[in-house]
Design a protein around this motif. Sequence first.
Motif, PDB file in Angstrom:
ATOM      1  N   ARG A   1       0.850  -1.198   0.000  1.00 12.59           N
ATOM      2  CA  ARG A   1       0.000   0.000   0.000  1.00 12.59           C
ATOM      3  C   ARG A   1       0.883   1.244   0.000  1.00 12.59           C
ATOM      4  NH1 ARG A   1      -3.202  -1.516   5.235  1.00 12.59           N
ATOM      5  NH2 ARG A   1      -2.705   0.662   5.604  1.00 12.59           N
ATOM      6  N   PRO A   2       0.620   2.194  -0.887  1.00 12.28           N
ATOM      7  CA  PRO A   2       1.533   3.336  -1.030  1.00 12.28           C
ATOM      8  C   PRO A   2       1.570   4.234   0.209  1.00 12.28           C
ATOM      9  CG  PRO A   2      -0.425   3.596  -2.431  1.00 12.28           C
ATOM     10  CD  PRO A   2      -0.507   2.228  -1.836  1.00 12.28           C
ATOM     11  N   ASP A   3       0.532   4.170   1.065  1.00 13.88           N
ATOM     12  CA  ASP A   3       0.503   5.041   2.248  1.00 13.88           C
ATOM     13  C   ASP A   3       1.333   4.483   3.406  1.00 13.88           C
ATOM     14  OD1 ASP A   3      -1.395   2.981   2.115  1.00 13.88           O
ATOM     15  OD2 ASP A   3      -2.581   3.873   3.737  1.00 13.88           O
ATOM     16  N   ILE A   4       1.885   3.286   3.214  1.00 13.47           N
ATOM     17  CA  ILE A   4       2.628   2.652   4.308  1.00 13.47           C
ATOM     18  C   ILE A   4       4.115   3.009   4.238  1.00 13.47           C
ATOM     19  CG2 ILE A   4       3.521   0.395   5.049  1.00 13.47           C
ATOM     20  CD1 ILE A   4       0.925  -0.072   5.904  1.00 13.47           C
ATOM     21  N   ILE A   5       4.687   3.346   5.408  1.00 12.90           N
ATOM     22  CA  ILE A   5       6.144   3.458   5.515  1.00 12.90           C
ATOM     23  C   ILE A   5       6.648   2.078   5.891  1.00 12.90           C
ATOM     24  CG2 ILE A   5       8.069   4.463   6.811  1.00 12.90           C
ATOM     25  CD1 ILE A   5       6.306   6.924   7.283  1.00 12.90           C
ATOM     26  N   SER A   6       7.301   1.421   4.938  1.00 11.56           N
ATOM     27  CA  SER A   6       7.657   0.031   5.192  1.00 11.56           C
ATOM     28  C   SER A   6       9.137  -0.160   5.425  1.00 11.56           C
ATOM     29  CB  SER A   6       7.203  -0.863   4.044  1.00 11.56           C
ATOM     30  OG  SER A   6       7.623  -2.190   4.328  1.00 11.56           O
ATOM     31  N   PHE A   7       9.452  -0.604   6.656  1.00 11.10           N
ATOM     32  CA  PHE A   7      10.808  -1.063   6.965  1.00 11.10           C
ATOM     33  C   PHE A   7      10.860  -2.584   6.842  1.00 11.10           C
ATOM     34  CE2 PHE A   7      10.446   2.661  10.106  1.00 11.10           C
ATOM     35  CZ  PHE A   7      10.909   3.573   9.168  1.00 11.10           C
ATOM     36  N   ALA A   8       9.811  -3.167   6.235  1.00  7.43           N
ATOM     37  CA  ALA A   8       9.671  -4.626   6.208  1.00  7.43           C
ATOM     38  C   ALA A   8      10.444  -5.265   5.067  1.00  7.43           C
ATOM     39  CB  ALA A   8       8.195  -5.005   6.106  1.00  7.43           C
ATOM     40  N   GLY A   9      10.645  -4.524   3.985  1.00  7.11           N
ATOM     41  CA  GLY A   9      11.195  -5.124   2.774  1.00  7.11           C
ATOM     42  C   GLY A   9      12.596  -5.674   2.949  1.00  7.11           C
ATOM     43  N   GLY A  10      12.865  -6.711   2.148  1.00  9.80           N
ATOM     44  CA  GLY A  10      14.235  -7.181   2.017  1.00  9.80           C
ATOM     45  C   GLY A  10      14.696  -6.818   0.626  1.00  9.80           C
ATOM     46  N   LEU A  11      13.937  -5.949  -0.013  1.00 12.65           N
ATOM     47  CA  LEU A  11      14.197  -5.566  -1.401  1.00 12.65           C
ATOM     48  C   LEU A  11      15.272  -4.497  -1.471  1.00 12.65           C
ATOM     49  CD1 LEU A  11      11.236  -6.685  -1.216  1.00 12.65           C
ATOM     50  CD2 LEU A  11      10.695  -5.211  -3.135  1.00 12.65           C
TER      51      LEU A  11
END
Lengths: 398, 398
Positions: free
Chosen positions: A34-44
């Motif tokens: 979702r574009p509104d999320i600040i994601s520190f989750a990625g391993g990308l």
Amino acid sequence: MKIENPTPIKWQFSQRAEQLQSSVIREILKVTMRPDIISFAGGLPSPATFPVEHMKTAFDKVLSDQGKVALQYGPTDGYAPLREWIAQSLSIDGVTISPDQVLMVSGSQQALDLLGKVLVEDGSKVLVETPSYLGALQAFSVYRPEFVSVPTDENGLLPETVEGIADGACLLYSLPNFHNPTGRTMSLERREALVETCARLGLPLIEDDPYGALSYAGEPLPKMLTMNPNGVIYLGSFSKVLTPGIRLGYVVAPAILIRKLEQAKQASDLHTSQLTQMVVYEAIKDGFLSQHIPSIRTLYANQCKVMLDALEEFFPVGVKWNQPAGGMFIWVTLPKHIDGMQLLDEAIAQNVAFVPGAPFYANEPETNTLRLSFVTVPPEKIRHGVQVLAGLIKNKLR
Amino acid sequence: MKIENPTPIKWQFSQRAEQLQSSVIREILKVTMRPDIISFAGGLPSPATFPVEHMKTAFDKVLSDQGKVALQYGPTDGYAPLREWIAQSLSIDGVTISPDQVLMVSGSQQALDLLGKVLVEDGSKVLVETPSYLGALQAFSVYRPEFVSVPTDENGLLPETVEGIADGACLLYSLPNFHNPTGRTMSLERREALVETCARLGLPLIEDDPYGALSYAGEPLPKMLTMNPNGVIYLGSFSKVLTPGIRLGYVVAPAILIRKLEQAKQASDLHTSQLTQMVVYEAIKDGFLSQHIPSIRTLYANQCKVMLDALEEFFPVGVKWNQPAGGMFIWVTLPKHIDGMQLLDEAIAQNVAFVPGAPFYANEPETNTLRLSFVTVPPEKIRHGVQVLAGLIKNKLR
């Protein structure tokens, strides 16, 4: 003719398939698209680092000059000039790697699957770091080993603990540089001691090294491969230094093992895209990576610093984290009573995401841990996201 | 530091890895790469059919318009627009296939591996045609099934024999169109009877269809998938209609099985190249295949006719072969006492190669059989190669 009212099939999955579950991380990633999320989750890796124009030129050149060869079936072991390039680039510190010790694979994940297929017997022990890379746990788990967790600290795994738990083990899996999930680097002394211990025990040692080139400052530590090329299985990847979407990695190991892995690869998918291999060779053969990688290092080092500064500024006393020397991850340890999975639910409600640490443990998880990735989030959002997490954690400390 | 005199590792391979051997075909192919050899051994499509310029344009467009997305990690189930395209193209004969029944894979061979991983239990029965596709036998053998050979004749497998041997079987593997290695087509009646029998027994039926589009004349027979989409696992590929070097195929199956295969794929290699999938979608979305495939059919039909004419002209009485209605192969049956493997040695000494039939049998081989491929050899060489083989066979009839 369509069959009328056929007996519905009762799908019976194999015991090994019952081990499979969708990765928690991939499930989290779906939410965090979702574009509104600040994601520190990625391993990308950050797409800002992808050399799109350079790749486009390389595709154009290979298809123009050798299109019919590039689009035909190719050899299972891989495109010979690329295997030679890899062998040469790893022939350092007095060690000579020959191209017949190199197998090209469709990303390192496939190397893990092939190693599981070829080395892991049902019920045999697989030694892994505590915590360990989730993709490796997934790949091996299909082959139904008994995972044994090797203790670690901030300098990586503790080699002196290996001998006592290695009896009957078929391999030890390690990720010494800028570890996923912890961001830690295994010290030189530990590397030497681990290689020495595994050599003495005759225990195959996997050195998974997707992030090795991403050192923020100074030369990376010597590869364990160069300390004992007859006992170390080295996994390399173009995903973090070029682009991941093309799926290209490699295994370097003694030729006897490579030949068996090659047979396993042939049964698994015949070979890795000939076109992709030729294009990557075209893209890197004239030294591109030595100009390109420093720009990735600089970007990641800067974003890491932004996150470290924000953690320092906003996170409350009692929360600990490490200072990575490279790579893509910071590992956070919360006070014992705070559960990372529960914190994630609350964070997502406030449009921030990360990966809880628990899934990275083969055995008893430390549930008060988190993995934060900083590479795909712009600096101002890193600060805001950390501030949100800090608020949630502070609430739990009251 | 290099370890001095480490204990050499005694590599211990898993029991499943001990099943693996290098494919006889791939070994033969190494010999037949010599430019002086007339090779009927290949299973490779003709590079003359590769639409190099069209693919180059597609790569250029995708990298120009969506480079950062194409080069990033992608979803395990595949690129959504391509999955939708495939679902739509298979929604025929009153059947609706939904995109969530489609999993993209790195060539059909990977589908076979994933199906083995997910469906085959150690020691459970896998039913295969007599003879069967070697790559399928290899892929499944790693998961240590008991292969059971289903009798066949020139119209494909005999469905009435299935019920008597299916007890405890986990799947039946079939290749109904222009079979590899036999070039045979399963008749409509047999398809209906096989689908009905498998549906009644609750036995998963794999329909492997890499050559289905390569009919020389007239419409191909209905797919078994359309007869029972809840019980048939359909495997498709872009290797024979576009290009094989990019490694792209797909599985169509009930969603419950697709989800399990998706988990297995995630553990095996995360996902198939995002770039390749986007490029293939770009290349085919505006109807390219419906112009392109007829040109492949015409080429192969012509070369098939050249070989059939040569066989008729040169081969002695007592040798039998079939008249394929499509695809890439002719199956030759020699008099019983002539061994195909021995004939191959003599043929290679005269610079002609083919694949002996024996390796295609899961159980007792008929050693007096050969597979001939005509698609990559120019007409005058087809005639010459057949003449050489005919001479060798005649010598053995004296």
